[in-house]
Design a protein around this motif. Structure first.
Motif, PDB file in Angstrom:
ATOM      1  N   SER A  83       0.794  -1.167  -0.068  1.00  0.00           N
ATOM      2  CA  SER A  83       0.159  -0.003   0.025  1.00  0.00           C
ATOM      3  C   SER A  83       0.596   1.301   0.104  1.00  0.00           C
ATOM      4  N   VAL A  84       0.401   2.348  -0.559  1.00  0.00           N
ATOM      5  CA  VAL A  84       1.320   3.678  -0.809  1.00  0.00           C
ATOM      6  C   VAL A  84       1.325   4.057   0.680  1.00  0.00           C
ATOM      7  N   GLY A  85       2.620   4.593   0.985  1.00  0.00           N
ATOM      8  CA  GLY A  85       2.828   5.176   2.319  1.00  0.00           C
ATOM      9  C   GLY A  85       3.390   4.000   3.169  1.00  0.00           C
ATOM     10  N   GLN A  86       3.462   2.972   3.026  1.00  0.00           N
ATOM     11  CA  GLN A  86       3.907   1.511   3.687  1.00  0.00           C
ATOM     12  C   GLN A  86       5.337   1.687   3.865  1.00  0.00           C
ATOM     13  N   VAL A  87       5.759   1.572   4.968  1.00  0.00           N
ATOM     14  CA  VAL A  87       7.481   1.390   5.318  1.00  0.00           C
ATOM     15  C   VAL A  87       7.740   0.213   5.338  1.00  0.00           C
ATOM     16  N   LEU A  88       8.865  -0.177   4.453  1.00  0.00           N
ATOM     17  CA  LEU A  88       9.373  -1.607   4.624  1.00  0.00           C
ATOM     18  C   LEU A  88      10.805  -1.502   4.811  1.00  0.00           C
ATOM     19  N   VAL A  89      11.356  -2.225   5.838  1.00  0.00           N
ATOM     20  CA  VAL A  89      12.822  -2.479   6.194  1.00  0.00           C
ATOM     21  C   VAL A  89      13.312  -3.264   5.036  1.00  0.00           C
ATOM     22  N   VAL A  90      14.315  -2.467   4.301  1.00  0.00           N
ATOM     23  CA  VAL A  90      15.147  -3.356   3.104  1.00  0.00           C
ATOM     24  C   VAL A  90      16.425  -3.698   3.606  1.00  0.00           C
ATOM     25  N   LYS A  91      16.795  -3.160   4.784  1.00  0.00           N
ATOM     26  CA  LYS A  91      18.387  -3.587   5.211  1.00  0.00           C
ATOM     27  C   LYS A  91      18.134  -3.556   6.917  1.00  0.00           C
ATOM     28  N   PRO A  92      18.200  -4.663   7.602  1.00  0.00           N
ATOM     29  CA  PRO A  92      17.676  -4.899   9.083  1.00  0.00           C
ATOM     30  C   PRO A  92      19.152  -4.168   9.703  1.00  0.00           C
ATOM     31  N   SER A  93      18.737  -3.814  10.789  1.00  0.00           N
ATOM     32  CA  SER A  93      19.851  -3.151  11.642  1.00  0.00           C
ATOM     33  C   SER A  93      20.711  -4.214  12.410  1.00  0.00           C
ATOM     34  N   SER A  94      21.617  -4.031  12.749  1.00  0.00           N
ATOM     35  CA  SER A  94      22.658  -4.803  13.339  1.00  0.00           C
ATOM     36  C   SER A  94      22.205  -5.561  14.645  1.00  0.00           C
TER      37      SER A  94
END
Length: 262
Positions: free
Chosen positions: A249-260
């Motif tokens: 959905s437009v505006g959805q935030v995806l994690v494309v690289k996880p934090s350590s």
């Protein structure tokens, strides 16, 4: 008598020629102006952008930088908030009221517009020009004590500003900071901060090692296109974000690289 008649005829002929010449000159000048105007309009009309957001940035970057010079709010933050709050200038409030930041009336004595938000038909400020909306945004942050901590941060620290806005109660969306950061980094809005600060600009280094990288979904995005952009498989992208299917959905935030940490 014949001589008088001849003189009168010659005089009328000369006057007629001068009048016609004057009319022709004015037409030529008007035509030149029309051609010049059309060329300017054509230049504006033919300037193309990859999307509405890039057009928005081009239209308002100078205003955001001016506000940064006057009030110390990073231009990157102002632009990102404007993009997010106004739907890149396409939202009803921005189109009909030049209100790019969703600022409500709160004792406002100017023109108003009523719009459904947290409640139905809430009162919002209406501006003559978008630049006044940007100025009101600057005043809104500088004149309220709860945002005072923001101005102790470095102007390069757009991440700190994004998180500080949420902490101070600017927005109720818990993902508001991530959305701002994602827009700033995707469109490199921090370069406008650098232009304002000049030689005093110091690239902000996060105190958190390997922070998660996020991406905000825009119209036309698919999991496949996002996975290609960040060199990650669709399956891994789904696993990181706990997605049961490929729906976005437009505006959805995806994690494309996880934090350590994760």
């Amino acid at each position: 008598m014949n001589r008088i008649i001849i003189i009168l005829c010659v005089g009328l002929l000369v006057f007629s020629c001068k009048s016609k010449k004057g009319i022709v000159t004015r037409k030529t000048n008007d035509a030149s102006k029309q051609v010049e105007t059309k060329q300017v309009d054509k230049h504006v009309a033919t300037k193309t952008y990859a999307n509405n957001t890039e057009r928005y940035i081009d239209l308002h970057k100078a205003t955001a930088q001016q506000e940064m010079n006057l009030y110390g709010i990073p231009a990157s933050i102002t632009l990102a908030q404007g993009i997010l709050e106004s739907g890149s200038g396409n939202g009803r409030l921005s189109v009909e009221a030049n209100n790019h930041f969703g600022i409500k009336c709160h004792g406002w004595t100017g023109k108003k517009i009523y719009h459904d938000d947290d409640a139905k038909q809430e009162c919002f400020r209406k501006y003559k020009d978008a630049k006044y909306s940007f100025r009101d945004h600057s005043l809104f942050l500088t004149e309220r004590k709860r945002y005072s901590k923001l101005f102790k941060l470095k102007k390069e620290d757009y991440r700190g500003w994004a998180k500080g806005l949420k902490a101070a109660g600017y927005a109720t969306d818990r993902k508001y900071p991530q959305k701002l950061i994602s827009l700033i980094e995707r469109y490199k809005l921090y370069k406008f901060d650098k232009e304002v600060l000049g030689d005093s600009y110091v690239k902000y280094e996060s105190t958190i090692v390997n922070e998660a990288v996020t991406y905000t979904v825009v119209k036309g995005d698919t999991l496949y296109s996002i996975s290609k952009r960040y060199n990650i498989s669709v399956e891994k992208l789904q696993n990181i974000n706990g997605l049961p299917d490929a729906a976005l959905s437009v505006g959805q935030v995806l994690v494309v690289k996880p934090s350590s940490k994760n």
